[in-house]
Design a protein around this motif. Structure first.
Motif, PDB file in Angstrom:
ATOM      1  N   VAL A 105      -3.467  -2.220  -8.419  1.00  0.00           N
ATOM      2  CA  VAL A 105      -3.377  -3.658  -8.727  1.00  0.00           C
ATOM      3  C   VAL A 105      -2.404  -3.893  -9.880  1.00  0.00           C
ATOM      4  CG1 VAL A 105      -4.677  -5.651  -9.624  1.00  0.00           C
ATOM      5  CG2 VAL A 105      -5.669  -4.192  -7.829  1.00  0.00           C
ATOM      6  N   ALA A 106      -2.482  -3.064 -10.907  1.00  0.00           N
ATOM      7  CA  ALA A 106      -1.623  -3.226 -12.076  1.00  0.00           C
ATOM      8  C   ALA A 106      -0.151  -3.021 -11.717  1.00  0.00           C
ATOM      9  CB  ALA A 106      -2.054  -2.253 -13.176  1.00  0.00           C
ATOM     10  N   ILE A 107       0.141  -1.982 -10.945  1.00  0.00           N
ATOM     11  CA  ILE A 107       1.520  -1.719 -10.527  1.00  0.00           C
ATOM     12  C   ILE A 107       2.025  -2.872  -9.670  1.00  0.00           C
ATOM     13  CG2 ILE A 107       2.971  -0.221  -9.088  1.00  0.00           C
ATOM     14  CD1 ILE A 107       1.114   2.123 -10.107  1.00  0.00           C
ATOM     15  N   ASN A 108       1.183  -3.343  -8.773  1.00  0.00           N
ATOM     16  CA  ASN A 108       1.551  -4.479  -7.927  1.00  0.00           C
ATOM     17  C   ASN A 108       1.895  -5.698  -8.779  1.00  0.00           C
ATOM     18  OD1 ASN A 108       0.318  -7.094  -6.386  1.00  0.00           O
ATOM     19  ND2 ASN A 108       1.411  -5.742  -4.979  1.00  0.00           N
ATOM     20  N   ALA A 109       1.183  -5.919  -9.878  1.00  0.00           N
ATOM     21  CA  ALA A 109       1.464  -7.065 -10.763  1.00  0.00           C
ATOM     22  C   ALA A 109       2.849  -6.936 -11.399  1.00  0.00           C
ATOM     23  CB  ALA A 109       0.385  -7.180 -11.836  1.00  0.00           C
ATOM     24  N   VAL A 110       3.233  -5.714 -11.776  1.00  0.00           N
ATOM     25  CA  VAL A 110       4.580  -5.508 -12.333  1.00  0.00           C
ATOM     26  C   VAL A 110       5.623  -5.772 -11.258  1.00  0.00           C
ATOM     27  CG1 VAL A 110       6.197  -3.847 -13.345  1.00  0.00           C
ATOM     28  CG2 VAL A 110       3.811  -3.904 -14.116  1.00  0.00           C
ATOM     29  N   PHE A 111       5.378  -5.300 -10.041  1.00  0.00           N
ATOM     30  CA  PHE A 111       6.333  -5.537  -8.959  1.00  0.00           C
ATOM     31  C   PHE A 111       6.467  -7.036  -8.672  1.00  0.00           C
ATOM     32  CE2 PHE A 111       5.660  -1.041  -6.988  1.00  0.00           C
ATOM     33  CZ  PHE A 111       6.468  -0.494  -7.967  1.00  0.00           C
ATOM     34  N   LYS A 112       5.361  -7.762  -8.737  1.00  0.00           N
ATOM     35  CA  LYS A 112       5.427  -9.223  -8.541  1.00  0.00           C
ATOM     36  C   LYS A 112       6.236  -9.878  -9.660  1.00  0.00           C
ATOM     37  CE  LYS A 112       1.212  -9.887  -5.860  1.00  0.00           C
ATOM     38  NZ  LYS A 112      -0.145 -10.451  -5.842  1.00  0.00           N
ATOM     39  N   LEU A 113       6.093  -9.385 -10.877  1.00  0.00           N
ATOM     40  CA  LEU A 113       6.879  -9.894 -12.002  1.00  0.00           C
ATOM     41  C   LEU A 113       8.369  -9.667 -11.729  1.00  0.00           C
ATOM     42  CD1 LEU A 113       6.820 -10.950 -15.045  1.00  0.00           C
ATOM     43  CD2 LEU A 113       7.004  -8.528 -15.644  1.00  0.00           C
ATOM     44  N   LEU A 114       8.715  -8.474 -11.280  1.00  0.00           N
ATOM     45  CA  LEU A 114      10.111  -8.184 -10.950  1.00  0.00           C
ATOM     46  C   LEU A 114      10.595  -9.093  -9.818  1.00  0.00           C
ATOM     47  CD1 LEU A 114      10.087  -4.284 -11.194  1.00  0.00           C
ATOM     48  CD2 LEU A 114      11.115  -5.897 -12.812  1.00  0.00           C
ATOM     49  N   MET A 130      12.344   3.177  -1.357  1.00  0.00           N
ATOM     50  CA  MET A 130      11.069   3.841  -1.631  1.00  0.00           C
ATOM     51  C   MET A 130      10.427   4.334  -0.349  1.00  0.00           C
ATOM     52  SD  MET A 130       9.472   1.001  -4.149  1.00  0.00           S
ATOM     53  CE  MET A 130       9.316   1.460  -5.838  1.00  0.00           C
ATOM     54  N   LYS A 131       9.582   5.354  -0.487  1.00  0.00           N
ATOM     55  CA  LYS A 131       8.788   5.825   0.643  1.00  0.00           C
ATOM     56  C   LYS A 131       7.892   4.685   1.114  1.00  0.00           C
ATOM     57  CE  LYS A 131       9.065  10.552   0.638  1.00  0.00           C
ATOM     58  NZ  LYS A 131       9.462  11.260   1.798  1.00  0.00           N
ATOM     59  N   LYS A 132       7.607   4.684   2.415  1.00  0.00           N
ATOM     60  CA  LYS A 132       6.813   3.627   3.021  1.00  0.00           C
ATOM     61  C   LYS A 132       5.452   3.462   2.338  1.00  0.00           C
ATOM     62  CE  LYS A 132       6.556   1.830   7.610  1.00  0.00           C
ATOM     63  NZ  LYS A 132       6.675   2.115   9.026  1.00  0.00           N
ATOM     64  N   SER A 133       4.802   4.562   1.989  1.00  0.00           N
ATOM     65  CA  SER A 133       3.478   4.481   1.360  1.00  0.00           C
ATOM     66  C   SER A 133       3.541   3.758   0.020  1.00  0.00           C
ATOM     67  CB  SER A 133       2.880   5.874   1.176  1.00  0.00           C
ATOM     68  OG  SER A 133       3.661   6.630   0.271  1.00  0.00           O
ATOM     69  N   LEU A 134       4.632   3.920  -0.699  1.00  0.00           N
ATOM     70  CA  LEU A 134       4.784   3.265  -1.995  1.00  0.00           C
ATOM     71  C   LEU A 134       5.136   1.793  -1.841  1.00  0.00           C
ATOM     72  CD1 LEU A 134       4.665   3.633  -5.014  1.00  0.00           C
ATOM     73  CD2 LEU A 134       7.036   4.415  -4.961  1.00  0.00           C
ATOM     74  N   ARG A 135       5.802   1.443  -0.762  1.00  0.00           N
ATOM     75  CA  ARG A 135       6.167   0.042  -0.527  1.00  0.00           C
ATOM     76  C   ARG A 135       4.936  -0.857  -0.441  1.00  0.00           C
ATOM     77  NH1 ARG A 135      10.333   0.876   4.315  1.00  0.00           N
ATOM     78  NH2 ARG A 135      11.459   2.559   3.300  1.00  0.00           N
ATOM     79  N   HIS A 136       3.794  -0.284  -0.069  1.00  0.00           N
ATOM     80  CA  HIS A 136       2.571  -1.091   0.032  1.00  0.00           C
ATOM     81  C   HIS A 136       2.142  -1.637  -1.341  1.00  0.00           C
ATOM     82  CE1 HIS A 136       2.060  -0.355   4.239  1.00  0.00           C
ATOM     83  NE2 HIS A 136       2.134   0.952   4.040  1.00  0.00           N
ATOM     84  N   LEU A 137       2.563  -0.969  -2.410  1.00  0.00           N
ATOM     85  CA  LEU A 137       2.284  -1.492  -3.745  1.00  0.00           C
ATOM     86  C   LEU A 137       3.225  -2.655  -4.090  1.00  0.00           C
ATOM     87  CD1 LEU A 137       1.821   1.763  -5.859  1.00  0.00           C
ATOM     88  CD2 LEU A 137       0.060   0.132  -5.161  1.00  0.00           C
ATOM     89  N   TRP A 138       4.341  -2.718  -3.368  1.00  0.00           N
ATOM     90  CA  TRP A 138       5.356  -3.747  -3.637  1.00  0.00           C
ATOM     91  C   TRP A 138       5.567  -4.530  -2.349  1.00  0.00           C
ATOM     92  CZ3 TRP A 138      10.031  -2.449  -7.151  1.00  0.00           C
ATOM     93  CH2 TRP A 138      10.693  -3.620  -7.510  1.00  0.00           C
ATOM     94  N   PRO A 139       4.619  -5.392  -2.019  1.00  0.00           N
ATOM     95  CA  PRO A 139       4.721  -6.121  -0.757  1.00  0.00           C
ATOM     96  C   PRO A 139       5.952  -7.021  -0.725  1.00  0.00           C
ATOM     97  CG  PRO A 139       2.855  -6.924  -2.056  1.00  0.00           C
ATOM     98  CD  PRO A 139       3.472  -5.790  -2.799  1.00  0.00           C
ATOM     99  N   ALA A 140       6.497  -7.164   0.464  1.00  0.00           N
ATOM    100  CA  ALA A 140       7.674  -8.030   0.633  1.00  0.00           C
ATOM    101  C   ALA A 140       7.297  -9.463   0.281  1.00  0.00           C
ATOM    102  CB  ALA A 140       8.181  -7.949   2.071  1.00  0.00           C
ATOM    103  N   GLY A 141       8.155 -10.100  -0.509  1.00  0.00           N
ATOM    104  CA  GLY A 141       7.859 -11.449  -0.963  1.00  0.00           C
ATOM    105  C   GLY A 141       8.539 -12.509  -0.164  1.00  0.00           C
TER     106      GLY A 141
END
Length: 141
Positions: A105-114, A130-141
């Motif tokens: 959740v915390a990493i996702n919040a940083v990605f949303k900030l970016l 990024m690897k596909k598994s990591l992209r799930h932390l950074w959902p497409a906006g």
């Protein structure tokens, strides 16, 4: 000329403070903890990107955030496996273990900030590198 430099530095400090304040508000955290998280995620992200992508992303960061991004950078550091688990562990180790923190959740919040502050095209390039598994932390906006 000195006056212009002082104004530029003040503006850079305001931008950095805005990013930290936004992240703190998004997570309901103190600004000190939000800063530590931002720094941890930026360092891990930097170390996982190709040199070209790392440089492209850095060009869009505000001056003081860019300084945080490059702080302690070792260009000859070995590459890791680039698995989601390793990314999360790297952030957690840098931040400091805290059982109350959900690091996904915390990493996702940083990605949303970016997402809010970096051009959409650059975000797409970073995500796609990024690897596909990591992209799930950074959902497409």
């Amino acid at each position: 000329m000195a006056h212009t430099s002082a104004i530029g530095f003040a503006h850079a400090a305001e931008q950095a403070q805005q990013w930290v304040s936004e992240l703190a508000r998004d997570l309901g955290w103190s600004e000190q903890s939000a800063y530590r998280l931002l720094r941890s995620v930026l360092h891990t992200l930097r170390d996982w990107l190709s040199p070209a992508e790392m440089a492209d992303l850095s060009a869009q960061l505000p001056t003081l955030i860019r300084g945080i991004y490059f702080e302690g950078w070792n260009p000859s550091a070995p590459e890791s496996e680039h698995k989601k688990r390793d990314f999360v562990l790297s952030v957690r180790n840098s931040f400091g273990y805290d059982e109350a923190v959900d690091f996904d959740v915390a990493i996702n919040a940083v990605f949303k900030l970016l997402d809010r502050h970096i051009s959409h095209g650059e975000i797409v390039q970073v995500r796609n590198s990024m690897k596909k598994s990591l992209r799930h932390l950074w959902p497409a906006g």
